[in-house]
Design a protein around this motif. Structure first.
Motif, PDB file in Angstrom:
ATOM      1  N   ASP A   1       0.819  -1.219   0.000  1.00  0.00           N
ATOM      2  CA  ASP A   1       0.000   0.000   0.000  1.00  0.00           C
ATOM      3  C   ASP A   1       0.850   1.265   0.000  1.00  0.00           C
ATOM      4  O   ASP A   1       0.345   2.358   0.200  1.00  0.00           O
ATOM      5  CB  ASP A   1      -0.961  -0.007   1.194  1.00  0.00           C
ATOM      6  CG  ASP A   1      -0.240   0.021   2.535  1.00  0.00           C
ATOM      7  OD1 ASP A   1       1.005  -0.066   2.571  1.00  0.00           O
ATOM      8  OD2 ASP A   1      -0.937   0.125   3.571  1.00  0.00           O
TER       9      ASP A   1
ATOM     10  N   GLU B   1      -0.974  -4.183 -11.491  1.00  0.00           N
ATOM     11  CA  GLU B   1      -2.090  -5.138 -11.437  1.00  0.00           C
ATOM     12  C   GLU B   1      -2.788  -5.239 -12.790  1.00  0.00           C
ATOM     13  O   GLU B   1      -3.125  -6.344 -13.238  1.00  0.00           O
ATOM     14  CB  GLU B   1      -3.079  -4.727 -10.339  1.00  0.00           C
ATOM     15  CG  GLU B   1      -2.555  -4.968  -8.941  1.00  0.00           C
ATOM     16  CD  GLU B   1      -3.410  -4.352  -7.842  1.00  0.00           C
ATOM     17  OE1 GLU B   1      -3.217  -4.738  -6.676  1.00  0.00           O
ATOM     18  OE2 GLU B   1      -4.260  -3.470  -8.131  1.00  0.00           O
ATOM     19  N   ASP B   2      -2.985  -4.095 -13.447  1.00  0.00           N
ATOM     20  CA  ASP B   2      -3.623  -4.101 -14.770  1.00  0.00           C
ATOM     21  C   ASP B   2      -2.751  -4.831 -15.794  1.00  0.00           C
ATOM     22  O   ASP B   2      -3.250  -5.624 -16.594  1.00  0.00           O
ATOM     23  CB  ASP B   2      -3.894  -2.668 -15.245  1.00  0.00           C
ATOM     24  CG  ASP B   2      -4.978  -1.971 -14.450  1.00  0.00           C
ATOM     25  OD1 ASP B   2      -5.732  -2.656 -13.708  1.00  0.00           O
ATOM     26  OD2 ASP B   2      -5.084  -0.727 -14.552  1.00  0.00           O
TER      27      ASP B   2
ATOM     28  N   ARG C   1       1.040   0.332  -8.006  1.00  0.00           N
ATOM     29  CA  ARG C   1       0.532  -1.024  -7.797  1.00  0.00           C
ATOM     30  C   ARG C   1      -0.604  -1.331  -8.766  1.00  0.00           C
ATOM     31  O   ARG C   1      -0.643  -2.388  -9.384  1.00  0.00           O
ATOM     32  CB  ARG C   1       0.063  -1.218  -6.349  1.00  0.00           C
ATOM     33  CG  ARG C   1      -0.338  -2.692  -6.060  1.00  0.00           C
ATOM     34  CD  ARG C   1      -0.995  -2.879  -4.702  1.00  0.00           C
ATOM     35  NE  ARG C   1      -2.279  -2.211  -4.693  1.00  0.00           N
ATOM     36  CZ  ARG C   1      -2.662  -1.313  -3.791  1.00  0.00           C
ATOM     37  NH1 ARG C   1      -1.873  -0.982  -2.798  1.00  0.00           N
ATOM     38  NH2 ARG C   1      -3.856  -0.749  -3.857  1.00  0.00           N
ATOM     39  N   ARG C   2      -1.523  -0.380  -8.935  1.00  0.00           N
ATOM     40  CA  ARG C   2      -2.660  -0.586  -9.852  1.00  0.00           C
ATOM     41  C   ARG C   2      -2.182  -0.755 -11.298  1.00  0.00           C
ATOM     42  O   ARG C   2      -2.720  -1.578 -12.040  1.00  0.00           O
ATOM     43  CB  ARG C   2      -3.656   0.572  -9.757  1.00  0.00           C
ATOM     44  CG  ARG C   2      -4.883   0.222  -8.945  1.00  0.00           C
ATOM     45  CD  ARG C   2      -6.001   1.238  -9.087  1.00  0.00           C
ATOM     46  NE  ARG C   2      -5.602   2.629  -9.068  1.00  0.00           N
ATOM     47  CZ  ARG C   2      -5.343   3.337  -7.967  1.00  0.00           C
ATOM     48  NH1 ARG C   2      -5.417   2.788  -6.790  1.00  0.00           N
ATOM     49  NH2 ARG C   2      -5.011   4.604  -8.062  1.00  0.00           N
TER      50      ARG C   2
ATOM     51  N   PRO D   1      -0.157   3.094  -4.209  1.00  0.00           N
ATOM     52  CA  PRO D   1      -1.311   2.453  -4.822  1.00  0.00           C
ATOM     53  C   PRO D   1      -1.426   2.678  -6.329  1.00  0.00           C
ATOM     54  O   PRO D   1      -1.896   1.801  -7.052  1.00  0.00           O
ATOM     55  CB  PRO D   1      -2.516   3.050  -4.093  1.00  0.00           C
ATOM     56  CG  PRO D   1      -2.005   3.976  -3.071  1.00  0.00           C
ATOM     57  CD  PRO D   1      -0.523   4.027  -3.149  1.00  0.00           C
ATOM     58  N   THR D   2      -0.987   3.814  -6.827  1.00  0.00           N
ATOM     59  CA  THR D   2      -1.094   4.085  -8.263  1.00  0.00           C
ATOM     60  C   THR D   2      -0.190   3.152  -9.058  1.00  0.00           C
ATOM     61  O   THR D   2      -0.626   2.522 -10.025  1.00  0.00           O
ATOM     62  CB  THR D   2      -0.748   5.560  -8.559  1.00  0.00           C
ATOM     63  OG1 THR D   2      -1.631   6.396  -7.802  1.00  0.00           O
ATOM     64  CG2 THR D   2      -0.878   5.865 -10.037  1.00  0.00           C
TER      65      THR D   2
END
Length: 176
Positions: free
Chosen positions: A146, A156-157, A152-153, A149-150
């Motif tokens: 955490d 993830e995408d 990480r996203r 988060p940006t």
């Protein structure tokens, strides 16, 4: 997060005026920015190496089942290029410089560039590269947690699409 934990608007406004040259990186950014940029550049290299390998495979695919594979190779090359763009954009947002130096790409890439002589070898090498990307991106996501988060996203995408690519290559390999 409850209302008691939220920062009041005046404090947010005051903080936003501090270190404005840092762009989107505010004082509550918890990650090691240099390490995140290093991870992003390694992933950028991985995506660019994959673009090159998929492009070669697209042009070199031959045989009875080549057209189906070639279509996949081209689609994946385009998607890997989009991934590279997202990673490079995030590097710049974090105040870093994306490394597009061709001399550094194969050194920094998680995946190898293996040409493959036959259609089956090409598909196999693409599957191996996708599996490497999947595993390394999962580890990066866990490492980031955490703290950013940006980023990480973004990973993830990209990870979701790399898993699709691996599935596509596994299906193609089965049919060869």
């Amino acid at each position: 997060m409850s209302n008691a934990e939220l920062t009041d608007v005046q404090t947010l406004r005051q903080r936003a005026r501090q270190n404005v040259e840092d762009g989107p990186v505010t004082q509550d950014y918890k990650a090691d920015r240099e390490e995140i940029i290093r991870l992003l550049n390694g992933s950028l290299a991985t995506e660019l190496v994959c673009v090159l390998r998929y492009k070669r495979h697209y042009f070199m695919a031959s045989g009875i089942k080549a057209s189906v594979a070639a279509d996949e190779f081209l689609e994946h090359a385009q998607q890997e290029s989009e991934h590279a763009d997202k990673l490079a954009e995030r590097i710049v947002q974090l105040g870093g410089e994306p490394d597009f130096n061709p001399d550094n790409l194969s050194k920094n890439s998680h995946a190898q560039y293996v040409a493959g002589a036959t259609l089956k070898e090409m598909v196999l090498e693409d599957l191996v590269a996708e599996r490497i990307a999947v595993e390394s991106y999962r580890e990066i996501i866990q490492y980031i947690g955490d703290k950013d988060p940006t980023t990480r996203r973004i990973f993830e995408d990209i990870l979701a699409q790399e898993e699709e690519h691996a599935d596509d290559m596994a299906d193609l390999l089965e049919g060869l």
